[in-house]
Write an enzyme that holds these catalytic residues in place. Sequence first.
Site: not given
Length: 347
Positions: A67, A210, A228, A238-241, A261-264
């Site tokens: 990851s 992450t 990450t 797509r870009v997460g947190d 860390t987690g569901d960004g």
Amino acid sequence: MQKIINITILFFLIINNIIESVPVVVNTWPFTDATEKAWEFISKGNNAIDSIVAGCSVCEEERCDGSVGYGGSPDENGETTLDALLVDGMNLNIGAVAALRRIKSAIAVAKYVLENTKHTLLVGDQATKFAEQMGFTSESLSTIDSEKMWFDWKENNCQPNFWLNVYPNSTQSCGPYKPIENNNKNNNNNKNNNNNNILKIRTPSISHDTIAMIAIDNFGNIAAGTSTNGATHKIPGRVGDSPIAGSGAYAMAPIGACGATGDGDIMMRFLPCYQVIESLRLGLSIEEAAKDAINRIIKWYPNFQGAIVAIDYKGNVDAACHGLNFSYSIQNSSLSNALIINKNCSY
């Protein structure tokens, strides 16, 4: 040899002055090679920023849990892209890259953004061109494993995926997709079914998504960083947190630092790490601040999966988490090796 210790024992050690609080390195997940590399840098007199870059670079090279770094989390086109963030808590200078293509050392590129530009975040192909200008080599981030992961996903009718309210039915087939007209949305089953599919790829056993690292060095400098390769089978772009300041990580002297860390896609809507620092500033304890940030997300998204680890300027460390099995790693001058701390999470 990695050592695992529960939070009760850690608290006992701290209150009995067996563990010195600072300097210290803490990061999400049992990525102890990264922890120990960052600590090696700090113990030799390097600053917190350089130590975080060194630690996260280890995870990028080792491809921690698939990851972080190259060769993991292919998007819908089969490409791996990278996100990274650095926050200097001494002056709130920030450098980040998102959707970085064809460059392996995302955290190192983020440092160039921090130190050699007046910008905060560079993205996509333009971030790649910037990295090349700074001396990085462009190369494929795919591996045999990531290509097989993408091929198997395509053979499985592109399941699971992140699409909603589209046709053809994204729970049954691959795209390309088109949006469903508003008056037909209530008659389709994409939304609920696809949300269930998305949750299935974030089960606790594979939720390590992450590395977020926070550190205080010998001189009192405090910093935070992340690296990450994002969500597997994400929609390209797509870009997460993780590269978002205040969400993936944040640091501010003389208050504290935080990594997430987690569901960004969910967590970035709440800026949980900024919230932790603000709560510390207002007088909450590190435990209270961490729990409060997670509880604010649970109120709106009770099924989300995520965690934060935080430290105050005195070196007190705690974490809060929901919907997964979470652990973090810590090292300081009282520890010969990084310790892995298991944290009980709410569900």
